[in-house]
Design an enzyme around this catalytic site. Structure first.
Site, PDB file in Angstrom:
ATOM      1  N   SER A   1      -7.470   0.581   8.097  1.00 19.96           N
ATOM      2  CA  SER A   1      -6.714  -0.650   7.738  1.00 19.96           C
ATOM      3  C   SER A   1      -6.826  -1.734   8.627  1.00 19.96           C
ATOM      4  CB  SER A   1      -5.204  -0.369   7.388  1.00 19.96           C
ATOM      5  OG  SER A   1      -4.735  -1.844   7.342  1.00 19.96           O
TER       6      SER A   1
ATOM      7  N   TYR B   1       2.737   2.158  10.938  1.00 15.76           N
ATOM      8  CA  TYR B   1       1.538   2.062  10.345  1.00 15.76           C
ATOM      9  C   TYR B   1       0.355   1.461  11.268  1.00 15.76           C
ATOM     10  CZ  TYR B   1      -1.560   0.963   6.197  1.00 15.76           C
ATOM     11  OH  TYR B   1      -2.644   0.844   5.505  1.00 15.76           O
TER      12      TYR B   1
ATOM     13  N   LYS C   1      -2.698   3.713  12.131  1.00 16.32           N
ATOM     14  CA  LYS C   1      -4.308   3.434  11.719  1.00 16.32           C
ATOM     15  C   LYS C   1      -5.138   3.139  12.978  1.00 16.32           C
ATOM     16  CE  LYS C   1      -3.896   3.798   7.268  1.00 16.32           C
ATOM     17  NZ  LYS C   1      -4.667   4.506   6.287  1.00 16.32           N
TER      18      LYS C   1
HETATM   19  N1  LIG Z   1      -3.294  -0.817  -0.841  1.00 18.00           N
HETATM   20  C1  LIG Z   1      -3.903  -1.659   0.395  1.00 18.00           C
HETATM   21  O1  LIG Z   1      -3.862  -2.804   0.068  1.00 18.00           O
HETATM   22  C2  LIG Z   1      -4.306  -0.960   1.447  1.00 18.00           C
HETATM   23  C3  LIG Z   1      -4.945  -2.006   2.505  1.00 18.00           C
HETATM   24  C4  LIG Z   1      -5.560  -1.250   3.724  1.00 18.00           C
HETATM   25  C5  LIG Z   1      -5.608   0.232   3.704  1.00 18.00           C
HETATM   26  N2  LIG Z   1      -5.092   0.790   2.588  1.00 18.00           N
HETATM   27  C6  LIG Z   1      -5.263   2.524   2.964  1.00 18.00           C
HETATM   28  O2  LIG Z   1      -5.761   2.885   1.520  1.00 18.00           O
HETATM   29  C7  LIG Z   1      -5.380   4.337   1.504  1.00 18.00           C
HETATM   30  C8  LIG Z   1      -4.874   4.311  -0.077  1.00 18.00           C
HETATM   31  O3  LIG Z   1      -3.884   3.715  -0.105  1.00 18.00           O
HETATM   32  P1  LIG Z   1      -3.267   3.121  -1.530  1.00 18.00           P
HETATM   33  O4  LIG Z   1      -3.255   1.590  -1.631  1.00 18.00           O
HETATM   34  O5  LIG Z   1      -4.124   3.829  -2.638  1.00 18.00           O
HETATM   35  O6  LIG Z   1      -1.741   3.966  -1.661  1.00 18.00           O
HETATM   36  P2  LIG Z   1      -0.825   4.551  -2.636  1.00 18.00           P
HETATM   37  O7  LIG Z   1      -1.215   4.228  -4.065  1.00 18.00           O
HETATM   38  O8  LIG Z   1       0.409   4.390  -1.917  1.00 18.00           O
HETATM   39  O9  LIG Z   1      -1.465   5.905  -2.529  1.00 18.00           O
HETATM   40  C9  LIG Z   1      -1.111   6.766  -1.213  1.00 18.00           C
HETATM   41  C10 LIG Z   1      -1.609   8.402  -1.472  1.00 18.00           C
HETATM   42  O10 LIG Z   1      -1.542   9.008  -0.236  1.00 18.00           O
HETATM   43  C11 LIG Z   1      -0.915  10.237  -0.536  1.00 18.00           C
HETATM   44  N3  LIG Z   1       0.003  10.812   0.640  1.00 18.00           N
HETATM   45  C12 LIG Z   1       0.907  10.269   1.031  1.00 18.00           C
HETATM   46  N4  LIG Z   1       1.787  11.272   1.872  1.00 18.00           N
HETATM   47  C13 LIG Z   1       0.969  12.181   1.787  1.00 18.00           C
HETATM   48  C14 LIG Z   1       1.102  13.461   2.510  1.00 18.00           C
HETATM   49  N5  LIG Z   1       2.021  13.817   3.240  1.00 18.00           N
HETATM   50  N6  LIG Z   1       0.194  14.534   1.979  1.00 18.00           N
HETATM   51  C15 LIG Z   1      -0.725  14.188   1.198  1.00 18.00           C
HETATM   52  N7  LIG Z   1      -0.867  12.905   0.577  1.00 18.00           N
HETATM   53  C16 LIG Z   1       0.093  12.164   0.823  1.00 18.00           C
HETATM   54  C17 LIG Z   1       0.054   9.934  -1.853  1.00 18.00           C
HETATM   55  O11 LIG Z   1       0.481  11.167  -2.357  1.00 18.00           O
HETATM   56  P3  LIG Z   1       1.581  11.124  -3.429  1.00 18.00           P
HETATM   57  O12 LIG Z   1       1.265  10.365  -4.635  1.00 18.00           O
HETATM   58  O13 LIG Z   1       2.213  12.479  -3.543  1.00 18.00           O
HETATM   59  O14 LIG Z   1       2.826  10.356  -2.727  1.00 18.00           O
HETATM   60  C18 LIG Z   1      -1.180   8.877  -2.468  1.00 18.00           C
HETATM   61  O15 LIG Z   1      -1.992   9.696  -3.230  1.00 18.00           O
HETATM   62  C19 LIG Z   1      -4.342   4.485   2.603  1.00 18.00           C
HETATM   63  O16 LIG Z   1      -4.650   5.344   3.586  1.00 18.00           O
HETATM   64  C20 LIG Z   1      -3.707   3.025   2.936  1.00 18.00           C
HETATM   65  O17 LIG Z   1      -3.302   2.943   4.088  1.00 18.00           O
HETATM   66  C21 LIG Z   1      -4.256   0.400   1.539  1.00 18.00           C
END
Ligand SMILES: NC(=O)c1ccc[n+]([C@@H]2O[C@H](COP(=O)([O-])OP(=O)(O)OC[C@H]3O[C@@H](n4cnc5c(N)ncnc54)[C@H](OP(=O)(O)O)[C@@H]3O)[C@@H](O)[C@H]2O)c1
Length: 228
Positions: free
Chosen positions: A135, A150, A154
């Site tokens: 990120s 976070y 990261k």
């Molecule tokens: N969304 C944004 O704007 C954004 C921006 C920059 C970077 N990112 C990065 O993109 C990636 C995906 O984010 P997203 O937006 O898709 O988030 P999300 O919808 O909240 O999904 C997060 C995922 O991580 C899994 N997870 C969390 N803790 C875990 C654990 N202990 N063991 C295994 N899996 C685990 C969750 O599983 P559960 O369903 O079981 O909770 C879910 O599948 C992340 O690394 C995030 O930091 C996102």
């Protein structure tokens, strides 16, 4: 040979979109989730060569067991997408040790364990891609704008990317990179985010499909290099 890819946090959000995109590229996709029902439900929705793998990144034993089983069933994993993420929002003065631990497990220790388990076969086979979903919130160049647990973890994932890439011999067809998906509409990104999960997945899919003459040890957003 059909490439075998593993996506952590593949059950929803950006990870689900990455899994969907990898299936379209013709990969066998292992959808890793910490909840068995969720991982299975995602595979049913994906409706292709997708298979659930249960692992909670907070548990070293769970990761090791899941990888031993998955490689025995599906053979070597060629592409690892360390996508799972958590966002603990407290200030440094408010965060408990377990908050730091959770972020560290999911963003650093889990990806490092998966890398330790999977990179040797990638090097032996002279084919592999590791894509760390990071990120801009963990970028020094972007002033570490995210909440502390976070941003710090990261930034550590970015550092892990650099150190892992440095263990890949020059010229090997094994590439280790980090990417930022942008601000994406997901449970983490919230409903106001401008990008769809598919748009957020694009750079990871691009990195997964680049040929042997591609970058190693770099950080990307929208298919362009960005500074750490
Ligand atoms: N969304 C944004 O704007 C954004 C921006 C920059 C970077 N990112 C990065 O993109 C990636 C995906 O984010 P997203 O937006 O898709 O988030 P999300 O919808 O909240 O999904 C997060 C995922 O991580 C899994 N997870 C969390 N803790 C875990 C654990 N202990 N063991 C295994 N899996 C685990 C969750 O599983 P559960 O369903 O079981 O909770 C879910 O599948 C992340 O690394 C995030 O930091 C996102």
């Amino acid at each position: 040979m059909t490439p075998v890819s593993l996506v952590t946090g593949g059950n929803r959000g950006i990870g689900f979109a990455i899994a969907e995109g990898l299936l379209k590229l013709g990969h066998k996709v292992l959808v890793a989730g910490r909840n068995e029902d969720e991982a299975e439900r995602a595979c049913q929705l994906l409706n292709g060569d997708a298979h659930p793998v249960v692992m909670d990144l907070a548990s070293q034993d769970a990761i090791e067991d899941a990888i031993t089983r998955a490689t025995a069933i599906y053979s070597d994993i060629d592409i690892l997408i360390n996508n799972a993420g958590v966002m603990d929002k407290g200030a440094v003065t408010e965060l408990a040790a377990e908050d730091w631990q959770r972020s560290f497990d999911v963003h650093v220790k889990g990806p490092a364990t998966l890398t330790r388990l999977l990179l040797p076969a990638m090097l032996k086979n002279n084919y592999g891609r590791i894509i760390n979903v990071s990120s801009g919130y963990g970028s020094y160049n972007e002033k570490m704008a995210g909440p502390p647990a976070y941003a710090v973890t990261k930034a550590a994932l970015n550092a892990l990317t650099v150190k892992t890439a440095a263990e890949v011999p020059v010229g090997a067809n094994v590439k280790v990179n980090a990417m930022c998906p942008g601000w994406v509409h997901s449970r983490m990104g919230g409903p106001g985010a401008p990008l769809t999960p598919e748009e957020g997945a694009d750079t990871a899919l691009w990195l997964a499909s680049l040929d042997s003459d591609s970058p190693n040890g770099m950080f990307f957003r929208q298919r362009k290099p960005i500074r750490w």
